[in-house]
Structures are given as C-alpha cells and as structure tokens.
Design a protein around this motif. Sequence first.
Motif, short mmCIF file in Angstrom:
data_model
loop_
_atom_site.label_atom_id
_atom_site.label_comp_id
_atom_site.label_asym_id
_atom_site.label_seq_id
_atom_site.Cartn_x
_atom_site.Cartn_y
_atom_site.Cartn_z
N ILE A 1 -64.68 -68.09 35.89
CA ILE A 1 -65.51 -67.18 36.69
C ILE A 1 -64.62 -66.33 37.60
O ILE A 1 -64.81 -65.12 37.71
CB ILE A 1 -66.55 -67.98 37.50
N ALA A 2 -63.62 -66.97 38.22
CA ALA A 2 -62.76 -66.23 39.13
C ALA A 2 -62.02 -65.11 38.41
O ALA A 2 -61.76 -64.06 38.99
CB ALA A 2 -61.77 -67.18 39.78
N ASN A 3 -61.71 -65.34 37.12
CA ASN A 3 -60.94 -64.35 36.37
C ASN A 3 -61.80 -63.48 35.47
O ASN A 3 -61.28 -62.87 34.54
CB ASN A 3 -59.86 -65.05 35.55
N SER A 4 -63.13 -63.45 35.74
CA SER A 4 -64.00 -62.73 34.80
C SER A 4 -63.75 -61.21 34.82
O SER A 4 -64.24 -60.50 33.96
CB SER A 4 -65.46 -63.04 35.10
N GLN A 5 -63.01 -60.73 35.82
CA GLN A 5 -62.70 -59.29 35.87
C GLN A 5 -61.19 -59.04 35.84
O GLN A 5 -60.75 -57.93 36.13
CB GLN A 5 -63.27 -58.66 37.15
N SER A 6 -60.39 -60.06 35.51
CA SER A 6 -58.94 -59.90 35.56
C SER A 6 -58.43 -59.17 34.33
O SER A 6 -58.39 -59.73 33.23
CB SER A 6 -58.24 -61.27 35.65
N THR A 7 -58.01 -57.93 34.52
CA THR A 7 -57.47 -57.16 33.40
C THR A 7 -55.96 -57.40 33.32
O THR A 7 -55.39 -58.10 34.15
CB THR A 7 -57.75 -55.67 33.62
N ALA A 8 -55.35 -56.77 32.31
CA ALA A 8 -53.90 -56.94 32.12
C ALA A 8 -53.14 -56.23 33.23
O ALA A 8 -53.68 -55.37 33.92
CB ALA A 8 -53.51 -56.38 30.77
N THR A 9 -51.87 -56.61 33.41
CA THR A 9 -51.06 -55.94 34.42
C THR A 9 -50.41 -54.69 33.83
O THR A 9 -50.14 -53.72 34.54
CB THR A 9 -49.97 -56.88 34.97
N ALA A 10 -50.14 -54.71 32.50
CA ALA A 10 -49.51 -53.56 31.86
C ALA A 10 -50.58 -52.73 31.13
O ALA A 10 -51.57 -53.29 30.66
CB ALA A 10 -48.48 -54.04 30.85
N PRO A 11 -50.41 -51.40 31.05
CA PRO A 11 -51.39 -50.58 30.34
C PRO A 11 -51.55 -51.03 28.89
O PRO A 11 -50.56 -51.27 28.19
CB PRO A 11 -50.79 -49.18 30.42
N GLY A 12 -52.81 -51.15 28.43
CA GLY A 12 -53.09 -51.53 27.05
C GLY A 12 -52.89 -53.00 26.74
O GLY A 12 -53.10 -53.43 25.61
N GLY A 13 -52.52 -53.83 27.73
CA GLY A 13 -52.26 -55.25 27.49
C GLY A 13 -53.53 -56.07 27.40
O GLY A 13 -54.63 -55.57 27.63
#
Lengths: 125, 141
Positions: free
Chosen positions: B32-44
């Motif tokens: 749940i905490a990471n439900s919006q965690s996107t990649a740190t690099a573009p396109g990752g």
Amino acid sequence: MSQVYLFQIASQRTQWLSTRQSLIADNVANASTPGYQARDLPPFSAVLDRAQVSMATTDPAHMTPTQVGFDLARPEDEDGANATISGNSVNLQDEMIKLGEVSREYSETTNIKKIFHQMMLSALK
Amino acid sequence: MATNDPLQASIRIAGAGLDAQSARLRIISENIANSQSTATAPGGDPYVRKTVSFENEMDRAAGFSLVRVKNIGLDDTPFRVEEDPGNPAADDKGFVKMPNVDVLVELADMREANRTYEANLQVAKQSSDLMSMTVNLLKDV
C-alpha cells in the motif's frame, strides 16, 4: 477402586480436550496455508471405546494405546468438498465454535474433578 | 524446546500463526505504501507488488506442526501505464509505468489477515485460560 477410575476418565477427557485444542490452534494458524487440510479428533466416546479393549501391559516399558495423541487426528473433510481454490479446507467460524465447545467442556471436566475430590475428602472428615 | 503438553503446544502454534499473519500484514503495508512508487530513472520499472505464501511445518521433536512463511514472491501482473509527460519517470513518449498494486485488493487481504490474527490471538488466550483452570484446582482444596 471405582473412584480412581472416575479420575482416570476425567483426566483422559482433559487429555482429549487439550489435544483437540492444539488441533484447533493448528487449523487456525494454517487458515491461509495453501493445500492445508483441517484436522479434528474422533469423538471422545470413540476414544474411550478404543481404550476399553486395550492390550495388557506386563512390563512398565509397554505402551498403552489409551494415550490420546496427535496420531488420532483425522482430516475433517475427507473429500475436500469445502476446500478453497488454494486447497485449504479451514473454516474459521467452525474453528471458533469448536474453541467455545472445548472451553465449556474443559471447565465442566475441571469442575467434575473438583467434585470427585470433595467426595473423597468428605469421607475423611 | 520440546513439549508434550498439548496446551503449551497450542500456545506455540498460535504464536507461529500470529507471526505468519504479521509478516503478511507487513507485506500488505509495503504494497500500500508503494502503490504510487514509480521508477527513479525515465522509462524504468516501478515498484513490483509483493506476495506472501505460507506452509505447514512439522516440528518433529515436539510432534506437532506449525506454520511459517514459505516465500515472499513478486506479482507478475503487468504494470498500469499512464500518460504523464511531466513525471520524472516518464519515457520519451510521455508514458509512466505505475506499480501493479490494487489498493482494494490489498485492503481486502488486510481484513482477512486481521481476522486470522484475531482468531489466533483468541486460541492463545483460551489455551492459557484452560491451563489456569487446571492450576486453580489446587487453589481451594
């Protein structure tokens, strides 16, 4: 001596109830384990019947089959009709009902033991 | 510690059940905490949803079986793709891969973990009550 026999039945029942309690604990703990089959003990009367035709012990090292143990445990639902898609057949509500049964019967047996004891004491007073 | 007392065994089994369910709750809260965690690099690739599985484990010395966490796996459902060119994780076409976490699924799972935790707690509590019933036989003789 008949009183001793009463105590024996009462303690066998306590043993049966404690074993049943730990099977309930096992079922509840495995309520989310894939492929786990819920287990229960046969009724106490069946265990008692089995104990009556026990083998003679002529040596202290002989084991009596009157011991109520985990080896008596049987799957509750043999054909897996109540199993979920993961193969687990534990029903938490049923386990909670059984938990109440065990608690009631255990306190009943404990009180019976207490009364047997008072009976024996009243003979002394 | 080997024990022949089924009531002590029940307390240990219920304890193992509590451990297993708390591990499950930990994984749910991570998801749940990471439900919006996107990649740190573009396109990752973003955060991948974790799954937890249990197994029945026989304690040979004591003669009863416990439960433990079998493995913590990764969910291979495809990621959701959103168009958000301003996001630092967006690829050159402006699409961002979002984690494959469905918060509703996690909440449903959390309720179930909660319910099982409570059931285990009740078993542990009752087992110790039963033990004190026997001890109390000695109290007023």
